[in-house]
Every structure is written in structure tokens, then in C-alpha cells.
Design a protein around this motif. Sequence first.
Motif, PDB file in Angstrom:
ATOM      1  N   TYR A  71       0.832  -1.200   0.000  1.00 61.08           N
ATOM      2  CA  TYR A  71       0.000   0.000   0.000  1.00 61.08           C
ATOM      3  C   TYR A  71       0.868   1.251   0.000  1.00 61.08           C
ATOM      4  O   TYR A  71       1.992   1.253   0.500  1.00 61.08           O
ATOM      5  N   SER A  72       0.294   2.314  -0.530  1.00 63.79           N
ATOM      6  CA  SER A  72       0.916   3.633  -0.463  1.00 63.79           C
ATOM      7  C   SER A  72      -0.042   4.548   0.289  1.00 63.79           C
ATOM      8  O   SER A  72      -1.266   4.466   0.108  1.00 63.79           O
ATOM      9  N   LEU A  73       0.500   5.397   1.147  1.00 62.09           N
ATOM     10  CA  LEU A  73      -0.329   6.344   1.899  1.00 62.09           C
ATOM     11  C   LEU A  73      -0.342   7.662   1.141  1.00 62.09           C
ATOM     12  O   LEU A  73       0.687   8.308   0.969  1.00 62.09           O
ATOM     13  N   ASN A  74      -1.511   8.059   0.692  1.00 67.68           N
ATOM     14  CA  ASN A  74      -1.631   9.237  -0.159  1.00 67.68           C
ATOM     15  C   ASN A  74      -2.770  10.114   0.338  1.00 67.68           C
ATOM     16  O   ASN A  74      -3.930   9.739   0.249  1.00 67.68           O
ATOM     17  N   LYS A  75      -2.416  11.276   0.908  1.00 69.09           N
ATOM     18  CA  LYS A  75      -3.412  12.234   1.402  1.00 69.09           C
ATOM     19  C   LYS A  75      -4.411  11.583   2.353  1.00 69.09           C
ATOM     20  O   LYS A  75      -5.628  11.797   2.255  1.00 69.09           O
ATOM     21  N   GLY A  76      -3.884  10.766   3.265  1.00 68.23           N
ATOM     22  CA  GLY A  76      -4.743  10.151   4.278  1.00 68.23           C
ATOM     23  C   GLY A  76      -5.489   8.922   3.814  1.00 68.23           C
ATOM     24  O   GLY A  76      -6.267   8.337   4.578  1.00 68.23           O
ATOM     25  N   GLN A  77      -5.284   8.490   2.578  1.00 66.95           N
ATOM     26  CA  GLN A  77      -5.955   7.308   2.048  1.00 66.95           C
ATOM     27  C   GLN A  77      -4.927   6.234   1.702  1.00 66.95           C
ATOM     28  O   GLN A  77      -3.823   6.550   1.237  1.00 66.95           O
ATOM     29  N   LEU A  78      -5.297   4.972   1.903  1.00 68.67           N
ATOM     30  CA  LEU A  78      -4.422   3.862   1.519  1.00 68.67           C
ATOM     31  C   LEU A  78      -4.751   3.437   0.089  1.00 68.67           C
ATOM     32  O   LEU A  78      -5.913   3.183  -0.239  1.00 68.67           O
ATOM     33  N   GLU A  79      -3.726   3.374  -0.748  1.00 68.41           N
ATOM     34  CA  GLU A  79      -3.907   2.939  -2.129  1.00 68.41           C
ATOM     35  C   GLU A  79      -3.078   1.684  -2.365  1.00 68.41           C
ATOM     36  O   GLU A  79      -1.903   1.623  -1.978  1.00 68.41           O
ATOM     37  N   VAL A  80      -3.675   0.674  -2.988  1.00 69.95           N
ATOM     38  CA  VAL A  80      -2.947  -0.560  -3.302  1.00 69.95           C
ATOM     39  C   VAL A  80      -2.052  -0.299  -4.512  1.00 69.95           C
ATOM     40  O   VAL A  80      -2.533   0.078  -5.585  1.00 69.95           O
ATOM     41  N   VAL A  81      -0.741  -0.468  -4.341  1.00 68.25           N
ATOM     42  CA  VAL A  81       0.183  -0.262  -5.453  1.00 68.25           C
ATOM     43  C   VAL A  81       0.677  -1.601  -6.010  1.00 68.25           C
ATOM     44  O   VAL A  81       1.225  -1.657  -7.109  1.00 68.25           O
ATOM     45  N   LEU A  82       0.469  -2.673  -5.242  1.00 69.17           N
ATOM     46  CA  LEU A  82       0.879  -3.998  -5.716  1.00 69.17           C
ATOM     47  C   LEU A  82      -0.018  -5.049  -5.082  1.00 69.17           C
ATOM     48  O   LEU A  82      -0.260  -5.019  -3.877  1.00 69.17           O
ATOM     49  N   ASP A  83      -0.541  -5.937  -5.915  1.00 69.44           N
ATOM     50  CA  ASP A  83      -1.377  -7.032  -5.406  1.00 69.44           C
ATOM     51  C   ASP A  83      -0.944  -8.310  -6.116  1.00 69.44           C
ATOM     52  O   ASP A  83      -1.155  -8.460  -7.323  1.00 69.44           O
TER      53      ASP A  83
END
Length: 311
Positions: free
Chosen positions: A3-15
Motif C-alpha cells: 500500500y501507499s499512503l496518499n493524502k490520508g488514504q491507503l492505495e494498493v500499489v501492488l497485489d
Amino acid sequence: QVYSLNKGQLEVVLDTEKQHAFKCGTFGASSLEERHFATGDYEGRMAIWNLEHPDLPIYSVKAHTSMLNAIDGCGGLGVGYGAPEIATGGRDGAVKIWDPRQKDEPVASLEPKDAETARDCWSVAFGNSFNNEERCVVAGYDNGDVKMYDLRTNQIQWETNVKNGICSIDFDRKDIQMNKLVCTTLESQFKLFDLRTYHPKEGFEHLTEKAHKSTVWVTKHLPQNREVFMTGGGNGSINLYKYSYPAQRVIKDPEGMEKGVVGTVELLNSRTFSTQPINSFDWSTEKEGLCVFGSYDQSVRVGIVTKLNKV
């Protein structure tokens, strides 16, 4: 998943999905530039992955005959001296030390004499890595055994039993002379050992603290302040503690031998996040108070602890 933390939100960068389920992982032996992730799986295999190209591991070895329960790394991330090494502990009772530059064979292997009576190794942690020669690893077992192996002399330096299975073990710092060690156990307690002074008969002094009213699954010391640590409990809560040193850390016993004096711990804060156990926790080394923790409710949470500069 990464995950990447972006502006308070978690985004999946690799699955990505692999053949066997993962049990544990660490960045501890990786350099800051490479960020190679070492994992242990349910088949006893230890692998190191380049997260930018996760199709095949860059290092893979059958480390244990059955499940690999615990893993820790040292010598990477700019923390600790000496070679990058990975410690693994397995259900087969063995603790093995691996050098990612050496294929297939461990650099040290600490195995039980009798495989049938071997106890599960549930947790491992590196410590005492304050120069290029010194380094030790501490292992915790399901029967409450704690064993400290000196990797320079290849001998057991100290052992004790805390009467409950050890879920997690953590030095306050890996890259200083041994100072403190926290062991969290079943039956809602943790023990904190003062490692500065060893007494020939009584060993290291320690204190016992009740916590969480259930199993204490995990503990981690704050990278920016070694007297502050967090525990994660079976009741879905995390507790923040601060250790205070005694006025005098060493006293003489009646026979004139030096003996350690343990300090006190204070509960600074507690917060419940889930109905399920908090089984993994880590602090950010760069932003003080930023943390991430996982729970058996299938959730990953990112939190921030404020005002840590005032404790």
C-alpha cells in the motif's frame, strides 16, 4: 499487498498472490535503496522479494521442515553494524541465521537435540549489534522459554522461562549494547528485562505487567524514543507504555556481586480499534508517531500518536 499512503488514504500499489500463505516478513536486512522484503511462509520457506519485480524471489531457501513462525532482520535500513542477516524461527523448534549473500546454507543453526520433543519457536529478535563483531538473537518459545544466543561465540548466553508462550519479543534498540527486552505472552501479560547487568544466579532483573485482559500479541519500541513502546492485544486494543529508569540501575548483593535494578512502566494511553486481536504492529522510522497495525478482522490500519515529544 503493498500500500501507499496518499493524502490520508491507503492505495494498493501492488497485489500479487503466491502458492503458500505468508506468516511473517521483515525489511530489517534490506538496504534503504533496495527495500527487499524477506518473508516466511507456512511451508517453512524463507524468501526475499524485490517489490518492484515480485514475480520471482531474488533469494529462496527451505529454512524449516514445517511452518516458519517468526522472522527478523539486522544490518539493513542503516540500523545496526555488521553484515545483513535474517533470523528465522520455526515450528520445528529451530532458530536459523541467514546471510542473503550466501545461498542455501544458514550461517548459524540452533536446533533442538530431539525433534520429537522440540518446542515451537514463536518469536525471534536481533540485538546487541553495536559494532561489527557483536550480535545476538533472542528466541521465544511456546512453553515460555527465552533463549539468548551470542552469534560471535555461537553459544547460549542466557536462558529463562516466563511460564507462558511468547508471542512477541523486541529489544528497545538493535544497534546499542543490550539495554532492555520486552517479551509479550499468553494470559494477558508482558515481561520487561533489564539487560545491562547480569547476575550469575538470578540472571537479568525483570518486571511483569498485566495488559489487555487477553493475549498480548505484539510489541514494538518507538524508534525515536527507546523508553516508549506499544503492545497489541487479543481484545483488539493497543496500549502505549513508557519505561522509567530507577534511581540506581546497579546494586551489590550481600555477596558483593553486581545485580540489576528494574524500573517501572506507566500506561500512557489505550485505544480499542477492533473486536479481533491486533497481531502485528510497526512504527515509522521517519515520522515520529506514525504507525501501522494489522488485525484478524482482515483490516490494515494506519494511525498517528501525537505529543510523543512530551513524554
